[in-house]
Design a protein around this motif. Structure first.
Motif, short mmCIF file in Angstrom:
data_model
loop_
_atom_site.label_atom_id
_atom_site.label_comp_id
_atom_site.label_asym_id
_atom_site.label_seq_id
_atom_site.Cartn_x
_atom_site.Cartn_y
_atom_site.Cartn_z
N LEU A 147 0.84 -1.19 0.00
CA LEU A 147 0.00 0.00 0.00
C LEU A 147 0.88 1.24 0.00
CD1 LEU A 147 -2.71 -1.04 2.60
CD2 LEU A 147 -3.02 -0.79 0.15
N GLU A 148 0.55 2.16 -0.90
CA GLU A 148 1.28 3.42 -0.99
C GLU A 148 0.32 4.59 -0.81
OE1 GLU A 148 4.38 1.76 -4.43
OE2 GLU A 148 2.93 3.33 -4.87
N GLY A 149 0.70 5.53 0.06
CA GLY A 149 -0.07 6.75 0.20
C GLY A 149 0.64 7.89 -0.51
N HIS A 150 -0.12 8.73 -1.22
CA HIS A 150 0.46 9.84 -1.99
C HIS A 150 -0.31 11.13 -1.69
CE1 HIS A 150 2.60 6.93 -4.63
NE2 HIS A 150 1.51 6.20 -4.45
N SER A 173 -4.60 3.85 7.01
CA SER A 173 -6.05 3.84 7.11
C SER A 173 -6.66 2.91 6.07
CB SER A 173 -6.59 5.27 6.93
OG SER A 173 -8.00 5.29 6.98
N ALA A 174 -6.11 2.94 4.85
CA ALA A 174 -6.58 2.04 3.79
C ALA A 174 -6.29 0.58 4.15
CB ALA A 174 -5.92 2.40 2.47
N ARG A 175 -5.18 0.33 4.81
CA ARG A 175 -4.86 -1.05 5.22
C ARG A 175 -5.95 -1.61 6.14
NH1 ARG A 175 -3.44 -3.08 9.76
NH2 ARG A 175 -3.10 -1.01 10.68
N ARG A 176 -6.36 -0.83 7.12
CA ARG A 176 -7.39 -1.29 8.05
C ARG A 176 -8.71 -1.57 7.32
NH1 ARG A 176 -4.65 2.59 11.34
NH2 ARG A 176 -6.05 4.25 10.64
N LEU A 177 -9.03 -0.71 6.36
CA LEU A 177 -10.27 -0.90 5.60
C LEU A 177 -10.21 -2.15 4.73
CD1 LEU A 177 -10.85 2.83 4.58
CD2 LEU A 177 -12.31 1.49 6.13
N ALA A 190 3.83 -4.27 2.88
CA ALA A 190 4.37 -2.96 3.27
C ALA A 190 3.27 -1.90 3.18
CB ALA A 190 5.55 -2.56 2.36
N VAL A 191 3.38 -0.92 4.06
CA VAL A 191 2.51 0.25 4.03
C VAL A 191 3.44 1.47 4.01
CG1 VAL A 191 0.71 1.54 5.21
CG2 VAL A 191 0.72 -0.96 5.33
N ILE A 213 -4.43 6.58 -3.02
CA ILE A 213 -3.94 5.34 -2.42
C ILE A 213 -3.63 4.38 -3.55
CG2 ILE A 213 -4.52 3.35 -0.97
CD1 ILE A 213 -4.16 5.88 0.62
N SER A 214 -2.43 3.84 -3.57
CA SER A 214 -2.06 2.83 -4.57
C SER A 214 -2.06 1.46 -3.91
CB SER A 214 -0.66 3.12 -5.14
OG SER A 214 -0.63 4.37 -5.78
N ILE A 215 -2.86 0.57 -4.47
CA ILE A 215 -2.90 -0.83 -4.01
C ILE A 215 -2.13 -1.63 -5.05
CG2 ILE A 215 -4.36 -2.79 -3.41
CD1 ILE A 215 -6.61 -0.77 -2.83
N VAL A 216 -0.98 -2.13 -4.67
CA VAL A 216 -0.09 -2.83 -5.62
C VAL A 216 -0.14 -4.32 -5.34
CG1 VAL A 216 2.22 -2.98 -6.60
CG2 VAL A 216 1.40 -0.80 -5.65
N LEU A 217 -0.64 -5.09 -6.30
CA LEU A 217 -0.69 -6.55 -6.21
C LEU A 217 0.52 -7.12 -6.94
CD1 LEU A 217 -4.44 -6.69 -7.15
CD2 LEU A 217 -3.55 -7.22 -4.90
N SER A 218 1.30 -7.92 -6.24
CA SER A 218 2.58 -8.38 -6.80
C SER A 218 2.54 -9.85 -7.16
CB SER A 218 3.71 -8.15 -5.79
OG SER A 218 3.82 -6.76 -5.47
N PHE A 219 3.13 -10.15 -8.32
CA PHE A 219 3.37 -11.55 -8.72
C PHE A 219 4.83 -11.83 -8.43
CE2 PHE A 219 -0.22 -10.23 -11.22
CZ PHE A 219 -1.02 -11.36 -11.29
N ASP A 220 5.08 -12.88 -7.64
CA ASP A 220 6.46 -13.19 -7.29
C ASP A 220 7.24 -13.54 -8.53
OD1 ASP A 220 6.21 -12.75 -4.59
OD2 ASP A 220 5.54 -14.79 -4.19
#
Length: 224
Positions: A147-150, A173-177, A190-191, A213-220
């Motif tokens: 999660l990235e906050g900008h 805050s977005a993490r909790r939601l 990471a936040v 808020i950037s929600i980044v989904l990662s592929f290993d």
């Protein structure tokens, strides 16, 4: 007694014997040595490179590489998020992009429909609803999340509370939601608060859309 004798000469040309081709074996032997050298060169290259490079090399000869498969998964997930009907109601505030190893879901602020309380580290009611919908959309993917906050480029007006703290609080805050929406806490790697260092609208970092808020989904990355 005299004998009459006649002498005849054969007219025309006699067949000429074909010359012996004594150098043909040399050409064949040279071709064999060339092929043998090429074989050993290929074996040396294959054994001297990493498995990921080997997979990429195989892909150039028609065998799909692991990276290409990952890129297809990222593209499919990005397409699914773009088509999600729940997120479609917030289309002006949702941007989806993908790279070979990640999908980025950007939840952006709008001047006419903000997601954040001004200068505060929490989302407003609209922002909370959007993050909850995003959480439900990605809950089943099982992918690791960053999660990235900008913020935009305007400085914070609160003394002792810079855009760094502001962006980090919004990301948290977005993490909790997201967790309340069904995203497993263990998936969040990471936040991060990035302040105004990575504007979405590079040519105009002061625009509201840079607050997000950037929600980044990662592929290993495939193991080497």
């Amino acid at each position: 007694m005299a004998y009459a004798t006649t002498s005849r000469r054969t007219t025309g040309r006699r067949p000429v014997a074909l010359p012996r081709k004594t150098g043909t074996w040399k050409l064949a032997y040279a071709d064999f040595l060339t092929a043998l050298c090429a074989f050993f060169l290929i074996m040396w290259i294959v054994n001297g490179i990493s498995p990921s490079d080997r997979a990429e090399l195989a892909g150039q000869f028609g065998k799909p590489s692991a990276m290409a498969q990952v890129d297809t998964r990222a593209e499919d997930l990005a397409s699914a998020l773009k088509a999600d009907p729940a997120l479609a109601d917030y289309s002006d505030s949702v941007r989806v992009s993908h790279a070979p190893l990640e999908v980025r879901l950007e939840l952006t602020d709008m001047a006419t429909a903000p997601l954040f309380a001004m200068g505060e580290g929490r989302l407003n009611a609209r922002g909370e609803a959007l993050v909850a919908l995003a959480g439900r959309a990605i809950a089943a993917t099982g992918l690791p999340i960053t999660l990235e906050g900008h913020t935009d480029a305007h400085p914070s007006t609160t003394e002792g509370y810079s855009n760094w703290e502001l962006s980090a609080d919004r990301a948290n805050s977005a993490r909790r939601l997201l967790e309340n929406a069904g995203v497993e806490a263990a998936r969040i790697r990471a936040v991060t608060g990035l302040a105004a260092t990575r504007p979405l609208i590079v040519e105009n970092p002061h625009l509201p859309a840079n607050r997000r808020i950037s929600i980044v989904l990662s592929f290993d990355k495939p193991a080497k």
